[in-house]
Design a protein around this motif. Sequence first.
Motif, PDB file in Angstrom:
ATOM      1  N   VAL A  96      81.772 -55.781  59.780  1.00 38.05           N
ATOM      2  CA  VAL A  96      82.243 -54.406  59.579  1.00 38.05           C
ATOM      3  C   VAL A  96      81.147 -53.418  59.941  1.00 38.05           C
ATOM      4  O   VAL A  96      81.340 -52.521  60.730  1.00 38.05           O
ATOM      5  CB  VAL A  96      82.692 -54.178  58.117  1.00 38.05           C
ATOM      6  N   LYS A  97      79.985 -53.591  59.311  1.00 34.31           N
ATOM      7  CA  LYS A  97      78.844 -52.739  59.664  1.00 34.31           C
ATOM      8  C   LYS A  97      77.573 -53.277  59.033  1.00 34.31           C
ATOM      9  O   LYS A  97      77.623 -54.087  58.111  1.00 34.31           O
ATOM     10  CB  LYS A  97      79.105 -51.282  59.276  1.00 34.31           C
ATOM     11  N   ASP A  98      76.440 -52.769  59.548  1.00 35.71           N
ATOM     12  CA  ASP A  98      75.143 -53.161  58.990  1.00 35.71           C
ATOM     13  C   ASP A  98      74.691 -52.112  57.977  1.00 35.71           C
ATOM     14  O   ASP A  98      74.800 -50.916  58.234  1.00 35.71           O
ATOM     15  CB  ASP A  98      74.097 -53.269  60.103  1.00 35.71           C
ATOM     16  N   VAL A  99      74.220 -52.594  56.850  1.00 31.61           N
ATOM     17  CA  VAL A  99      73.747 -51.690  55.803  1.00 31.61           C
ATOM     18  C   VAL A  99      72.259 -51.965  55.585  1.00 31.61           C
ATOM     19  O   VAL A  99      71.844 -53.122  55.480  1.00 31.61           O
ATOM     20  CB  VAL A  99      74.535 -51.932  54.492  1.00 31.61           C
ATOM     21  N   ALA A 100      71.476 -50.890  55.536  1.00 27.93           N
ATOM     22  CA  ALA A 100      70.031 -51.038  55.305  1.00 27.93           C
ATOM     23  C   ALA A 100      69.791 -51.450  53.857  1.00 27.93           C
ATOM     24  O   ALA A 100      70.416 -50.911  52.935  1.00 27.93           O
ATOM     25  CB  ALA A 100      69.334 -49.720  55.599  1.00 27.93           C
ATOM     26  N   LEU A 101      68.909 -52.423  53.675  1.00 28.28           N
ATOM     27  CA  LEU A 101      68.590 -52.895  52.326  1.00 28.28           C
ATOM     28  C   LEU A 101      67.261 -52.288  51.888  1.00 28.28           C
ATOM     29  O   LEU A 101      66.274 -52.321  52.639  1.00 28.28           O
ATOM     30  CB  LEU A 101      68.484 -54.420  52.315  1.00 28.28           C
ATOM     31  N   ALA A 102      67.257 -51.756  50.679  1.00 28.53           N
ATOM     32  CA  ALA A 102      66.036 -51.133  50.172  1.00 28.53           C
ATOM     33  C   ALA A 102      64.988 -52.192  49.873  1.00 28.53           C
ATOM     34  O   ALA A 102      65.315 -53.295  49.424  1.00 28.53           O
ATOM     35  CB  ALA A 102      66.352 -50.344  48.908  1.00 28.53           C
ATOM     36  N   ASP A 103      63.730 -51.848  50.117  1.00 30.50           N
ATOM     37  CA  ASP A 103      62.629 -52.724  49.699  1.00 30.50           C
ATOM     38  C   ASP A 103      62.078 -52.192  48.366  1.00 30.50           C
ATOM     39  O   ASP A 103      62.589 -51.213  47.812  1.00 30.50           O
ATOM     40  CB  ASP A 103      61.556 -52.788  50.797  1.00 30.50           C
ATOM     41  N   LEU A 104      61.034 -52.841  47.890  1.00 34.71           N
ATOM     42  CA  LEU A 104      60.474 -52.451  46.590  1.00 34.71           C
ATOM     43  C   LEU A 104      60.028 -50.995  46.572  1.00 34.71           C
ATOM     44  O   LEU A 104      60.270 -50.273  45.597  1.00 34.71           O
ATOM     45  CB  LEU A 104      59.270 -53.338  46.252  1.00 34.71           C
ATOM     46  N   ALA A 105      59.343 -50.573  47.655  1.00 35.89           N
ATOM     47  CA  ALA A 105      58.811 -49.199  47.699  1.00 35.89           C
ATOM     48  C   ALA A 105      59.943 -48.178  47.636  1.00 35.89           C
ATOM     49  O   ALA A 105      59.851 -47.173  46.921  1.00 35.89           O
ATOM     50  CB  ALA A 105      57.974 -49.004  48.967  1.00 35.89           C
TER      51      ALA A 105
END
Length: 454
Positions: A15-24
Motif C-alpha cells: 500500500v505504502k511505505d511508512v517511516a519508522l521513528a528511531d530512538l532520537a
Amino acid sequence: MSTFTVINPATATAVKDVALADLATADATIAKANKAFETWRLVNPGDRAKLLRNFARVVDEHLEELAQLEVLNSGHTIGNARWEAGNVRDCLNYYSAAPERLFGRQIPVPNGIDITFKEPLGVIGIIVPWNFPMPIAGWGFAPALAAGNTVVLKPAELTPLTAIRLGELALVAGIPEGVFNVIPGKGSIVGERFVTNPIVRKIVFTGSTTVGKGIMRGCADQVKRLTLELGGKSANVIFADADIEKAAAGAPGSVFDNAGQDCCARSRILVQRSVLDSFMEKFEVAVKKFRVESPELETAEMGPLISAGQLDRVREYVPAGTEIAFTGSAPTGPGYWMAPTVLLAKSTSDRAYREEIFGPVVSVIAFEDEADAIRLANDSEYGLSGSIWTRDLAKGVRVSRGIEAGNLSVNSNSSVRYWTPFGGYKQSGLGRELGPDALDAFTETKNVFFDTTN
Ligand code: NAP
Ligand code: MG
C-alpha cells in the motif's frame, strides 16, 4: 530512518511505505509532548471541551475516509471500519464532557478545609495493537486529553495509517501542536522507549500478555502508572433453556468477527449437553452462511487475517489430521484468508481450547449443569469477556456473578460500549478503560488542607 511497507492483507499487495521513528525521534517527540503539557493543562475546561468536540466533528467529517483507510490497511470489513471510526468520534464526544466535570471533593476535617483535586499526570504513552487500530487508540487518547494530559501514541507497525491520519485531523480540529503525537515505529524501539523514558508518566498498553508482562516489569523501575488490556479466551455459555436459535445465529459473529482477531472473541463455546446436537446443527448453518469475502463489500462479515505471519500462527492450531467439526468458506487466491473453523474439544487440555488463537478458530465443549459451566468458564488464566444464554434471568444473574471476567453479556454478545468500563480479570489485564471512571486512570488525586484557625 528505516521504513515499513504497509500491506493490504486482502490482496497481499503493498500500500505504502511508512517511516519508522528511531530512538532520537521518539525522545524528541516525547520532549515536545512534555513542553505542550505546560500549556495544555492550563487551557480553560470549557475551551478544552470545545476542542475535543471539534476533534470529534472533524473525525465524523472524515469517517468514510478513515473507514476506507482501515479496510485497505487492516482488511476490516467496511461495516466494522465505519463503526470503528464512529467509535473514535463517540469517545471524543463522551469525554469532551469531562474537563468541565473533573470534580474533586470537599471533605469535612477539623480546623480547616480539605479539598481534593484531579490533576493530570503529564505525558501518556499509548501502545496500540493491530487488531483494532482506531478504537483502542481512542479509548486511550480521548480520556487522557480530556483530563489535561498530552499523548504520544505508537500504532502497531502493521497498521499505522489511521493513527497517522487521526494525528493530522487533531491539528485540523485545533488541538495545539505537540498535544497529540503519533509516532509510528517498532515496539522494541518506540514502545520500549515509552517505558524507559522517565518523561512518560503512564503507559496504556493493549496487546499480547507476554509483551504486557515485560512492560509491567519495565514500569516497576520508575513506578510508572500502567493500564494493560491483554489476551482472552472468553466463553460463550449456552444453557438448554436458552433461545438456541438466537444463540446459534449470533455465535459466528461473536468469535469470527474481525477474523477472530479480537481479545473479546468467544473462542470457547460451552453448551449444555442436552442441547449440544441441536445447537451444533443450527451453528453449522450459521457458519456456512457467514460471509467471508473482500472486506470492501458491504455484505462482508469477515475479511482476511492481518498478515502472512498471523495466518501461519493460526494455522498451527489446526495441523493436518485435526478432526474438524465443520468449516465455513473463504476466498482462494492472494491475501491472508482462512475459513471459519469449528473444533469439538476432546479435553480441556487441547491447545486450541486453552490458548488465545487470535484467528477464526473456535472450540466447542459440553457441560452438565450450572456449576459445571462456571467451573469450565473459569478454567483459564484469562478473564476478559463472555456471554451467557438462558431464559432464566435468575440463572443469568448467578452465572454472570460466578464467571471471573470483566465484561459479560447475558443473551447478547456485545462487549464494548464506550459508556461502560472495559478490562480484564486475571492475566487479561490490569485496570479499566472507558465508562465514567476512566478519568481516574489519567489523573492523580491531590489532597490539600487549608488551615483556618488563624
Ligand atoms: P504485541 O507484540 O503484544 O504488540 C502490541 C503492541 O505492542 C504493538 O504496537 C507492538 O509494536 C508493541 N510492542 C511489541 N513489543 C514491545 C515491547 N517490547 N515494548 C513495547 N511495545 C511493544 O502483539 P502482536 O505481536 O501484534 O500479536 C501477537 C499476539 O498477541 C496475537 O496473536 C494475540 O494473541 C495477542 N494480541 C492481543 C491483543 C488484544 O487486544 N488483547 C491485540 C493484539 C495481539 P509492533 O507491532 O510495532 O512491534
Ligand atoms: Mg509482537
